[in-house]
Design a protein around this motif. Structure first.
Motif, PDB file in Angstrom:
ATOM      1  N   LEU A   4       2.070   0.719   4.974  1.00 54.15           N
ATOM      2  CA  LEU A   4       1.134   0.833   6.089  1.00 54.15           C
ATOM      3  C   LEU A   4       1.224   2.246   6.662  1.00 54.15           C
ATOM      4  CD1 LEU A   4      -0.779  -1.023   7.736  1.00 54.15           C
ATOM      5  CD2 LEU A   4       1.095  -1.364   9.315  1.00 54.15           C
ATOM      6  N   CYS A  21       2.328  -3.236  19.041  1.00 58.93           N
ATOM      7  CA  CYS A  21       3.474  -3.288  18.127  1.00 58.93           C
ATOM      8  C   CYS A  21       4.680  -3.963  18.793  1.00 58.93           C
ATOM      9  CB  CYS A  21       3.863  -1.870  17.681  1.00 58.93           C
ATOM     10  SG  CYS A  21       5.276  -1.871  16.567  1.00 58.93           S
ATOM     11  N   CYS A  54       9.346  -0.489  11.026  1.00 60.26           N
ATOM     12  CA  CYS A  54       8.160  -1.352  10.948  1.00 60.26           C
ATOM     13  C   CYS A  54       8.482  -2.679  10.281  1.00 60.26           C
ATOM     14  CB  CYS A  54       7.074  -0.615  10.172  1.00 60.26           C
ATOM     15  SG  CYS A  54       5.605  -1.610   9.906  1.00 60.26           S
ATOM     16  N   ASP A  57       4.067  -6.645  10.453  1.00 60.89           N
ATOM     17  CA  ASP A  57       3.310  -7.829  10.883  1.00 60.89           C
ATOM     18  C   ASP A  57       1.806  -7.548  10.934  1.00 60.89           C
ATOM     19  OD1 ASP A  57       3.567  -6.082  13.053  1.00 60.89           O
ATOM     20  OD2 ASP A  57       3.184  -7.703  14.466  1.00 60.89           O
ATOM     21  N   GLY A  58       1.452  -6.254  10.885  1.00 58.53           N
ATOM     22  CA  GLY A  58       0.026  -5.902  10.838  1.00 58.53           C
ATOM     23  C   GLY A  58      -0.675  -5.973  12.179  1.00 58.53           C
ATOM     24  N   CYS A  60      -0.821  -3.765  14.494  1.00 61.74           N
ATOM     25  CA  CYS A  60      -1.521  -2.500  14.747  1.00 61.74           C
ATOM     26  C   CYS A  60      -2.811  -2.432  13.931  1.00 61.74           C
ATOM     27  CB  CYS A  60      -0.618  -1.326  14.412  1.00 61.74           C
ATOM     28  SG  CYS A  60       0.022  -1.376  12.734  1.00 61.74           S
TER      29      CYS A  60
END
Ligand code: SF4
Ligand code: SF4
Length: 651
Positions: A4, A21, A54, A57-58, A60
């Motif tokens: 990502l 986030c 990071c 979890d996506g 953002c």
């Protein structure tokens, strides 16, 4: 390439990704060459996903309004394998039935049309995992297994694993040692299709990272998201609506397709009847998972009500994988997606096709397509974990205070904790600044205050008079220079006074009516004042601004210059006239003497022409000596001497 990342050119520094986030894994840093440390430098900051922090979890990715977050594409690699003739097997996550609006088995047919040698369902792996977890939990409860410890945490979700490893590593002793369904299925497929590539297709960004982990390496060769699949089908011109329905290859599990919803694993493991006993707990959503892990990790332990829990199932997306971050955006809500999945599972259970419209009966897959249950050794279902907590240097209290002071926060009441910067408190943001994750001037109230105070300073210090009036032509604000120009006392409060009490407001009225900009010179003779005025409307603020430049000193200078110029011209004229008259006098005198000279020389020439002055042809030295001698001897030409004498006398 990281899984990502941020597309820098698209990022607009809104901090929305950072606010979303859960682990503050986004660093804001100044773009190249723009940082000078000054809050007024207008520098651009850019969001950057920090891989070591990071948990993928996506969140953002979901919230960025600019589409500035990018998931690493892996379609190219998979296409390459297919084009080179390698055997490639697809493992499709059970949430596929929720992801696409079309009949689920058409999706299977469409995937098959891309060239996969076999299209199988990851639910096969889920069933294996559920059984292994049930056994593990039994063993732990009976005391025959000392690791993990109760309550056992089981999860198919790599985000939860990341969260435990990176934020709450002391909870890893509770983590089930069973692999995820993706890895279990990948291992089973590798055994069933020796030499084949295995490609997992699902709703999750973090699966891309999980497939590459050392602990599970070799099970899955590539991970595609449902969005990648959707785009790939579109590129190939494959229409899902028109695709030929097709069933999965391989073994068909019964309940495991429910894995992607909250509690799906417990149900697959035949534990749901025990749910009422309070021994099993199903959690979904980042907040619930974090809350539980934080309690388990903290010294205080779990709340009383949770102490009897033996098995906890966790999924990071609220509601489960049906709400994954990389689902094709067809406008469906998580609730709609969940219903799609439940309907598919139900129609499959009843032996119908599983279509959105109720489905139709498909013929049972024949022959080789159903090979029975894959055999896996228990060892094939185990995995390990690592403490991956990033090393973070913590600032001292003095250092925190210094960072806070940089943005004017010197007293407790200055710490507003507004959260606009993305951090829940000013202190946490100061710590992030110390750790290189944030810039100190990422503080909205501070920046606004700075901008306001600077603009006030600029307006106050301006040599130009400035006045702002509202639609009623009452003064909102006027600066010192304006007061001075129109003789208004420094103390007088001008706010609310009618502008017409001070000056003619015609041009201001015109600016309100016509929304035009007027530039003109206006004089105020009674004040001995000449001004250049620029008057314009402020648009949305519905106010008119007048800027006055005092032209009086310049006008006075111009007058003085003109006076000096006229005086100088007059003096020059006089001097020229005088010069002319002197020149004329001189010319007159010169004329007279020239005339006399001319007469005498003419006479002389005449005499010479007549030869009466032959002696004059001789050299002057001799002529002198001869003349002297003649004078002394009394000899010589007496006429010549006379002539000379005569000439001399004439001269
Ligand atoms: S959400 Fe993050 S990546 Fe997207 S524009 Fe805002 S700051 Fe940039
Ligand atoms: S994926 Fe999640 S953890 Fe990673 S930067 Fe985005 S919001 Fe933060």
């Amino acid at each position: 390439m990281p899984v990502l990342s941020t597309i820098e050119a698209k990022c607009k520094d809104c901090y929305k990704c950072l606010r979303a986030c859960p682990v503050k894994a986004i660093r804001f840093r100044a773009g190249d060459g723009t940082s000078d440390g000054s809050p007024l430098a207008g520098r651009a900051l850019h969001a950057e996903v920090v891989e070591e922090r990071c948990i993928l979890d996506g969140a953002c990715l979901r919230v960025c309004p600019q589409g500035a977050k990018r998931v690493r594409p892996d379609v190219g690699r998979v296409k390459g394998w297919l084009e080179s003739g390698e055997k490639v097997v697809a493992s499709v996550a059970p949430s596929f039935a929720a992801a696409f609006p079309e009949e689920p088995l058409k999706v299977v047919g469409a995937v098959r049309s891309l060239g996969f040698a076999a299209v199988e369902q990851t639910a096969v792996g889920a069933e294996l995992v559920a059984e292994a977890v049930r056994e593990e939990c039994r063993a732990v409860s009976s005391g025959s297994c000392r690791r993990p410890v109760l309550p056992v945490i089981t999860t198919a979700c790599p985000v939860v694993v990341n969260l435990m490893e990176m934020v709450y590593p002391d909870t890893l002793r509770h983590a089930s040692a069973v692999v995820s369904p993706m890895v279990a299925h990948g291992r089973a497929l590798k055994r069933a299709h020796p030499g084949a590539r295995v490609v997992f297709i699902g709703p999750c960004v973090a699966k891309k990272h999980e497939a590459e982990r050392e602990e599970v390496t070799g099970a899955v060769d590539a991970v595609l998201t449902f969005v990648e699949l959707w785009d790939w089908l579109a590129d190939e011109g494959v229409s899902l609506a028109e695709a030929e329905p097709s069933d999965f290859d391989g073994y068909r599990p019964e309940t495991a397709p429910l894995f992607p919803v909250e509690g799906g694993m417990l149900r697959t493991a035949s534990l749901p009847s025990d749910l009422v006993s309070g021994e099993w707990l199903a959690l979904s959503g980042m907040d619930d998972c974090r809350e539980f892990l934080a309690a388990l990790s903290g010294g205080g332990g779990l709340p009383e009500e949770l102490r009897g829990v033996r098995l906890v199932e966790m999924l990071a997306c609220r509601g489960g994988c049906v709400a994954g971050p990389v689902m094709p955006d067809d406008g469906s809500t998580p609730a709609v997606r969940r219903q799609r999945l439940l309907r598919f599972v139900e129609t499959r259970r009843r032996g119908t096709g599983g279509g959105a419209g109720g489905g139709r009966v498909l013929p049972e897959p024949a022959g080789e397509r159903v090979r029975g249950r894959p055999r896996l050794e228990p060892a094939d279902l185990t995995r390990t974990y690592r403490d991956r907590r990033p090393e973070l240097k913590m600032p001292t209290e003095k250092e925190v205070r210094e960072i806070l002071a940089r943005v004017g926060k010197t007293k407790p009441e200055d710490e507003l904790d507004c959260g606009v910067c993305g951090y829940p408190s000013c202190r946490e943001k100061a710590i992030a600044t110390y750790q290189g994750m944030a810039e100190s001037d990422m503080c909205m109230p501070y920046m606004r205050e700075m901008a306001e105070s600077m603009s006030h300073l600029v307006v106050a210090a301006s040599p130009y008079g400035m006045v702002v009036v509202n639609a009623g032509l009452d003064i909102i604000e006027a600066n010192q220079a304006f007061r001075k120009m129109f003789g208004l006392g420094e103390e007088a409060d001008l706010a609310g006074r009618r502008l017409s009490d001070i000056i003619d407001d015609t041009l201001f009225r015109k600016a309100f009516e016509e929304r035009t900009v007027t530039e003109t010179e206006v004089s105020y003779p009674e004040r001995g004042l000449l001004t250049q005025q620029t008057i314009f409307h402020l648009g949305k603020r519905d106010a008119v601004v007048g800027i006055f430049i005092d032209l009086t000193p310049a006008a006075r200078q111009r007058e003085e210059f003109e006076r000096l110029r006229d005086e100088t011209v007059e003096r020059a004229r006089e001097v020229i006239a005088k010069q002319m008259s002197v020149a004329q006098e001189i010319a007159g005198l010169l004329g007279e003497t020239s005339a006399e000279t001319k007469v005498i020389l003419t006479k002389l020439i005449d005499l010479m022409k007549k030869g009466e002055v032959g002696a004059l042809d001789r050299p002057s030295g001799r002529r002198g000596r001869d003349a002297d001698r003649e004078r002394a001897g009394g000899g010589g030409s007496g006429a010549g001497a006379e002539a000379l004498d005569g000439t001399k006398g004439g001269l």
